[in-house]
Design a protein around this motif. Structure first.
Motif, mmCIF file in Angstrom:
data_model
loop_
_atom_site.group_PDB
_atom_site.id
_atom_site.type_symbol
_atom_site.label_atom_id
_atom_site.label_comp_id
_atom_site.label_asym_id
_atom_site.label_seq_id
_atom_site.Cartn_x
_atom_site.Cartn_y
_atom_site.Cartn_z
ATOM 1 N N UNK A 127 54.287 42.589 36.619
ATOM 2 C CA UNK A 127 52.835 42.699 36.485
ATOM 3 C C UNK A 127 52.261 41.341 36.102
ATOM 4 N N UNK A 128 51.325 40.841 36.903
ATOM 5 C CA UNK A 128 50.756 39.512 36.675
ATOM 6 C C UNK A 128 49.257 39.617 36.381
ATOM 7 N N UNK A 129 48.416 39.206 37.330
ATOM 8 C CA UNK A 129 46.984 39.158 37.066
ATOM 9 C C UNK A 129 46.356 40.523 36.890
ATOM 10 N N UNK A 130 45.299 40.579 36.081
ATOM 11 C CA UNK A 130 44.604 41.835 35.818
ATOM 12 C C UNK A 130 43.114 41.568 35.631
ATOM 13 N N UNK A 131 42.287 42.573 35.933
ATOM 14 C CA UNK A 131 40.842 42.481 35.737
ATOM 15 C C UNK A 131 40.277 43.857 35.404
ATOM 16 N N UNK A 132 39.269 43.863 34.561
ATOM 17 C CA UNK A 132 38.477 45.077 34.358
ATOM 18 C C UNK A 132 37.468 45.173 35.501
ATOM 19 N N UNK A 133 37.258 46.388 35.979
ATOM 20 C CA UNK A 133 36.293 46.563 37.050
ATOM 21 C C UNK A 133 34.935 46.905 36.437
ATOM 22 N N UNK A 134 34.046 45.918 36.417
ATOM 23 C CA UNK A 134 32.735 46.081 35.798
ATOM 24 C C UNK A 134 31.621 46.092 36.835
ATOM 25 N N UNK A 135 31.960 46.308 38.103
ATOM 26 C CA UNK A 135 30.958 46.332 39.174
ATOM 27 C C UNK A 135 30.630 47.784 39.536
ATOM 28 N N UNK A 136 29.863 47.956 40.618
ATOM 29 C CA UNK A 136 29.398 49.305 40.971
ATOM 30 C C UNK A 136 29.749 49.724 42.390
ATOM 31 N N UNK A 137 30.383 48.841 43.194
ATOM 32 C CA UNK A 137 30.672 49.233 44.576
ATOM 33 C C UNK A 137 31.674 50.380 44.642
ATOM 34 N N UNK A 138 32.685 50.355 43.795
ATOM 35 C CA UNK A 138 33.719 51.382 43.810
ATOM 36 C C UNK A 138 33.210 52.669 43.149
ATOM 37 N N UNK A 139 33.824 53.808 43.492
ATOM 38 C CA UNK A 139 33.426 55.079 42.882
ATOM 39 C C UNK A 139 33.552 55.057 41.360
ATOM 40 N N UNK A 140 32.889 55.987 40.718
ATOM 41 C CA UNK A 140 32.817 56.078 39.266
ATOM 42 C C UNK A 140 34.195 56.086 38.616
ATOM 43 N N UNK A 141 35.167 56.689 39.264
ATOM 44 C CA UNK A 141 36.525 56.767 38.719
ATOM 45 C C UNK A 141 37.064 55.402 38.319
ATOM 46 N N UNK A 142 36.713 54.373 39.063
ATOM 47 C CA UNK A 142 37.309 53.056 38.856
ATOM 48 C C UNK A 142 36.485 52.165 37.926
ATOM 49 N N UNK A 143 35.287 52.541 37.614
ATOM 50 C CA UNK A 143 34.411 51.688 36.826
ATOM 51 C C UNK A 143 34.865 51.659 35.366
ATOM 52 N N UNK A 144 35.066 50.454 34.877
ATOM 53 C CA UNK A 144 35.524 50.289 33.504
ATOM 54 C C UNK A 144 37.029 50.304 33.352
ATOM 55 N N UNK A 145 37.755 50.594 34.442
ATOM 56 C CA UNK A 145 39.212 50.606 34.395
ATOM 57 C C UNK A 145 39.795 49.234 34.696
ATOM 58 N N UNK A 146 41.126 49.178 34.780
ATOM 59 C CA UNK A 146 41.833 47.910 34.952
ATOM 60 C C UNK A 146 42.621 47.927 36.256
ATOM 61 N N UNK A 147 42.472 46.871 37.047
ATOM 62 C CA UNK A 147 43.328 46.656 38.205
ATOM 63 C C UNK A 147 44.380 45.612 37.827
ATOM 64 N N UNK A 148 45.627 45.875 38.210
ATOM 65 C CA UNK A 148 46.751 45.000 37.872
ATOM 66 C C UNK A 148 47.528 44.671 39.141
ATOM 67 N N UNK A 149 47.806 43.390 39.357
ATOM 68 C CA UNK A 149 48.611 42.966 40.500
ATOM 69 C C UNK A 149 50.083 42.918 40.108
ATOM 70 N N UNK A 150 50.921 43.610 40.879
ATOM 71 C CA UNK A 150 52.369 43.566 40.659
ATOM 72 C C UNK A 150 53.007 42.691 41.739
ATOM 73 N N UNK A 151 53.645 41.628 41.299
ATOM 74 C CA UNK A 151 54.213 40.631 42.207
ATOM 75 C C UNK A 151 55.455 41.150 42.932
ATOM 76 N N UNK A 152 56.176 42.068 42.304
ATOM 77 C CA UNK A 152 57.384 42.619 42.901
ATOM 78 C C UNK A 152 58.649 42.077 42.262
ATOM 79 N N UNK A 153 59.687 42.883 42.274
ATOM 80 C CA UNK A 153 60.938 42.540 41.595
ATOM 81 C C UNK A 153 61.746 41.529 42.391
#
Length: 423
Positions: free
Chosen positions: A325-351
């Motif tokens: 697990x590398x980069x991460x961001x909170x989703x503070x925008x409005x384009x995505x559905x309500x489910x994703x707002x305020x949550x965290x997206x995390x990029x997994x580089x792979x094993x």
């Protein structure tokens, strides 16, 4: 896969001399350019900045790969830009230029001039300055760009507006993040973020699989195996968190101003242990368990006879073992559905050290009303072929574009992907 933790530690030690180097002549020219730039003087560099081709066979192949990435219904994945070795990203506050770091010697500025959600230009950023592992890029709220290199930090005032000029003003705010003797390409990618306290936070990995006991006093003092913070001019440096093996991603929750960060855990302990970590640092001075714990609550062999600190903070979310697990961001925008707002997206580089590869995907972590984590789920995958174990791409970082879409950097395919919702 390494046969033992000793072998992994030995490789890390050998990597101590593997920091990218420049010729004496190139370094001298870079130093001279830096002095001029700090004085807002022209370096006399060429006005022609190298660009990355955005069309042709490579771009077409990447577009074909985008069609294979799986996302929830209503979302789509497109190629946003061809960016060699793309790592961490910083989206400009106003124009939306995306600055991209690498683990090599270049950084890039990515521009969508006509607003069609596809990059028109990808140019080298500040090419007159020799760079070493310029992985970490971050913006201040008032529009200053920082680049955290392997062992220094550069400041670029008004980078979003003057990036096309090779004579961008630059100020070095720190020329020694870690002692020179401890430099290593292993775990040398820094990330940065400007916190709500207006301080600059930087992650500092340590170069070993498990830190040798004799190194711990120095590393604790320097903030290696941790996160440091300082004033924006580089003064008043302090250690914010310890017990972090190698974090390559962090972000503040805009709602409660609490810092979260990913951490990559000990190798060579088996396919399914230790777990990866997503952590929450609610205050300064916390210890997150490494090297007594290899990840989660799994003890390391090297420190099994030592009593861990009584106040160890265990991960907020246990992620898949070795998924990186590398980069991460909170989703503070409005384009995505309500489910994703305020949550965290995390990029997994792979094993890389698992008999059956895992990762190479983007995860989503929802939060509870009290700000703690709820659950993690796969949001986007398809960069890893489960049948062959072959990686077609390896996500590194995520960033939210000004229009609310999600950008995903990929250092294997050399691309930035754009995930959008709706029309």
């Amino acid at each position: 896969m390494f046969k033992s933790r000793l072998a992994t530690a030995t490789l890390a030690a050998l990597c101590l001399t593997a920091v990218p180097a420049f010729s004496q002549d190139s370094q001298t020219k870079s130093d001279e350019a830096l002095k001029k730039l700090q004085g807002f003087q022209s370096t006399g560099g060429s006005p022609v900045i190298p660009e990355v081709e955005q069309t042709g066979k490579k771009a077409e192949n990447l577009k074909a790969l985008a069609a294979k990435i799986k996302v929830p219904d209503g979302f789509k994945v497109e190629l946003y830009a061809v960016v060699p070795d793309a790592r961490h990203m910083a989206v400009g506050n106003n124009v939306g230029v995306v600055f991209v770091g690498t683990r090599k010697t270049k950084a890039y500025a990515v521009t969508d001039r006509d607003g069609d959600n596809v990059a028109d230009e990808v140019k080298e950023f500040a090419p007159t300055i020799a760079k070493s592992n310029p992985n970490g890029v971050c913006f201040t709220p008032d529009g200053f760009l920082y680049i955290a290199e392997h062992n220094r930090v550069l400041l670029f005032p008004a980078a979003e507006f003057f990036y096309e000029n090779p004579d961008v003003a630059v100020e070095v705010i720190s020329d020694q993040l870690i002692p020179k003797a401890e430099e290593s390409f292993n775990h040398g990618a820094r990330t940065c973020v400007v916190g709500p306290d207006n301080k600059l936070y930087i992650t500092l990995g340590q170069p070993f699989n498990v830190t040798p006991k004799e190194k711990r006093p120095l590393y604790d003092e320097q903030g290696m195996s941790g996160i440091i913070r300082m004033d924006r001019d580089g003064k008043n440096r302090e250690v914010f968190a310890l017990g972090v093996r190698n974090s390559v991603g962090m972000a503040f929750n805009p709602k409660d101003r609490v810092l979260w960060f990913t951490d990559n855990q000990v190798d060579g302990m088996g396919d399914d242990q230790p777990v990866g970590e997503l952590n929450r640092a609610v205050k300064a001075g916390q210890n997150f368990g490494f090297p007594w714990y290899g990840g989660g609550k799994t003890r390391t062999k090297e420190y099994q006879d030592e009593q861990p600190p009584a106040d160890v903070v265990f991960p907020e979310v246990e992620m898949a073992a070795h998924a990186a697990d590398l980069g991460m961001r909170f989703y503070a925008a409005e384009q995505f559905p309500e489910k994703y707002r305020g949550g965290i997206f995390v990029a997994e580089h792979g094993s890389w050290n698992r008999s059956k590869p895992v990762g190479a995907r983007v995860m989503f972590v929802s939060l509870k009303s009290d700000g703690s984590a709820d659950k993690a789920e796969v949001f986007a995958d398809g960069w890893l072929d489960d049948k062959t174990g072959r990686y077609a791409g390896r996500p590194v970082d995520v960033a939210v574009a000004l229009d609310g879409s999600l950008l995903v950097s990929d250092d294997l395919s050399g691309a930035i992907w754009r995930i959008s919702y709706g029309k």
